[in-house]
Design an enzyme around this catalytic site. Structure first.
Site, PDB file in Angstrom:
ATOM      1  N   SER A 133      68.065  52.511-105.294  1.00  0.00           N
ATOM      2  CA  SER A 133      69.087  53.515-105.575  1.00  0.00           C
ATOM      3  C   SER A 133      68.566  54.936-105.585  1.00  0.00           C
ATOM      4  CB  SER A 133      69.806  53.201-106.895  1.00  0.00           C
ATOM      5  OG  SER A 133      70.506  52.010-106.767  1.00  0.00           O
ATOM      6  N   SER A 134      67.836  55.298-104.551  1.00  0.00           N
ATOM      7  CA  SER A 134      67.402  56.687-104.425  1.00  0.00           C
ATOM      8  C   SER A 134      68.600  57.616-104.276  1.00  0.00           C
ATOM      9  CB  SER A 134      66.444  56.844-103.240  1.00  0.00           C
ATOM     10  OG  SER A 134      67.044  56.409-102.034  1.00  0.00           O
ATOM     11  N   GLU A 167      79.771  59.695-103.211  1.00  0.00           N
ATOM     12  CA  GLU A 167      79.215  58.780-102.216  1.00  0.00           C
ATOM     13  C   GLU A 167      80.324  58.046-101.468  1.00  0.00           C
ATOM     14  OE1 GLU A 167      75.678  55.496-101.641  1.00  0.00           O
ATOM     15  OE2 GLU A 167      75.708  56.809-103.385  1.00  0.00           O
ATOM     16  N   ASP A 179      74.938  51.624-109.864  1.00  0.00           N
ATOM     17  CA  ASP A 179      73.735  52.414-109.646  1.00  0.00           C
ATOM     18  C   ASP A 179      73.791  53.747-110.385  1.00  0.00           C
ATOM     19  OD1 ASP A 179      73.234  50.312-107.976  1.00  0.00           O
ATOM     20  OD2 ASP A 179      73.350  51.457-106.113  1.00  0.00           O
ATOM     21  N   TYR A 228      77.909  42.687 -95.926  1.00  0.00           N
ATOM     22  CA  TYR A 228      78.465  43.108 -97.213  1.00  0.00           C
ATOM     23  C   TYR A 228      79.984  43.151 -97.134  1.00  0.00           C
ATOM     24  CZ  TYR A 228      79.579  46.275-101.117  1.00  0.00           C
ATOM     25  OH  TYR A 228      80.116  46.835-102.250  1.00  0.00           O
TER      26      TYR A 228
END
EC number: 2.7.1.6
Length: 389
Positions: A133-134, A167, A179, A228
């Site tokens: 999770s940068s 995001e 996150d 995903y």
């Protein structure tokens, strides 16, 4: 207290001084994270159990009196971005890193908050592309910087939600809330039990003798986006057939009783999500009690479920997990962590077993798979905040 070296601060200050010809006024940080258990449960309104780790995004900053934002990315050869808060903030045409920052600031503005410009330099040591999770760390670091600089009426959870919105809507990645939430709200020596429906959190104390070990398989996660989306659609199909809002709303016993209603592959996907969400609650209790034996069993069950029911592991990951599970026995737990199809494993183990684990993987992993691992020894760390020294 966040573990940030004086050297990291000195290096960041030197870059800031060189570019802006003055010293920064303040410093802020936000950590990366690793998820201990509860995989693909977040978008099904279930439970997750991550912890913040002592790798972080670090910001050196000075507020301005005008509306100009000037930002430098120290880790990208001091690339620069500059934009005004007085104009509509649009995505940068070429610099992806800029968009995380632009998006966070734009979404703060969309909340009706009054901001001013800043001069800032950003750096970080959260490994990129490893599932730690940068990106969330960067979003939360920027949100926390603006919150404290301009006394914004936001909670830590608000900073997390703002990062997720940026995001999702500005960068264009449909991530869950886990996150950002643990990056914003984590605490030293604690994991964070997060209810992904209500966003309620509980700090779960972690035994001080257990280290958090992360091993990056360095298998590139090439299928993760398309697969995903497929997994998410299958989970939504299961909920629709079962007549519930989300898989959160059925117990494992009731799911098993209604197995015949679901296509076989859809049932297996649902079985993983429902069972892993239940395991997460059990793991929180085991962690709080220092019950390594139960934790070991739950993490093993979680990995098997990801491998067999959700089908998101790969052979190199399975090899690391099997090798460490045999080594740790009932003294610790190990499982894949993250979206799948590569990436990392996470292990909880007694500190005195870490060196042996590292040696074992170094001897066997490359010889077996042809890949070279990267080994990180972490501790559960504080969430975002100002760095004082």
């Amino acid at each position: 207290m966040k573990i940030i070296s004086q050297q990291a601060i000195d290096d960041l200050n030197a870059i800031y001084q060189h570019i802006f010809e003055t010293a920064p006024e303040r410093h802020f940080q936000a950590p990366g994270r690793v998820n201990l258990i509860g995989e693909h449960t977040d978008y099904n309104d279930g439970f997750v159990l991550p912890c913040a780790i002592n790798y972080q995004t670090l910001v050196a900053v000075t507020p301005r009196e005008d509306n100009l934002v000037r930002v430098v990315a120290a880790d990208y050869d001091n690339e620069r971005d500059e934009f005004s808060l007085s104009s509509a903030i649009e995505p940068h045409p070429t610099q992806l890193w800029s968009n995380y920052i632009r998006g966070v600031i734009k979404h703060l503005q969309l909340r009706g908050l009054q901001l001013k410009g800043v001069d800032m330099v950003v750096t970080g040591n959260v490994p990129q592309g490893a599932g730690l999770s940068s990106s969330a760390s960067l979003e939360v670091a920027i949100g926390e910087t603006f919150r404290q600089l301009f006394d914004l009426p936001l909670t830590s959870a608000d900073v997390a939600l703002n990062g997720q919105e940026a995001e999702n809507q500005f960068v264009g990645c449909n991530c869950g809330i886990m996150d950002q939430m643990v990056s914003a709200c984590g605490a030293q020596n604690n994991a964070l039990l997060l209810d992904c429906r209500s966003l309620e959190t509980q700090l779960i104390s972690m035994p001080k003798e257990l280290d958090v070990v992360i091993i990056n398989s360095n298998v590139k996660r090439g299928l993760v986006d398309s697969e995903y989306n497929t997994r998410r659609e299958q989970c939504e199909e299961a909920a629709r057939i079962l007549g519930i809002k989300a898989l959160r709303d059925i117990s494992l016993t009731d799911l098993q009783a209604q197995k015949d209603k679901l296509p076989e592959v859809v049932y297996r996907r649902a079985h993983h999500v429902v069972s892993d969400s239940e395991r997460t609650l059990q793991a929180a209790d085991a962690l709080r009690a220092g019950d390594a034996k139960t934790l070991s069993a739950l993490m093993a069950e979680s990995h098997a479920s990801m491998r067999d029911d959700f089908e998101i592991t790969v052979k190199p990951i399975d090899f690391i997990v099997a090798t460490l599970a045999e080594y740790l026995g009932e003294h610790g737990g190990v499982r894949m962590t993250g979206g799948g199809f590569g990436g990392c494993i996470v292990a909880l183990m007694p500190r005195e077993m870490v060196a042996g684990a590292q040696q074992l993987i170094a001897e066997r992993y490359h010889a077996e798979t042809g890949y070279q691992e990267t080994f990180y020894v972490c501790c559960a760390s504080d969430g975002a905040g100002e760095v004082r020294f």
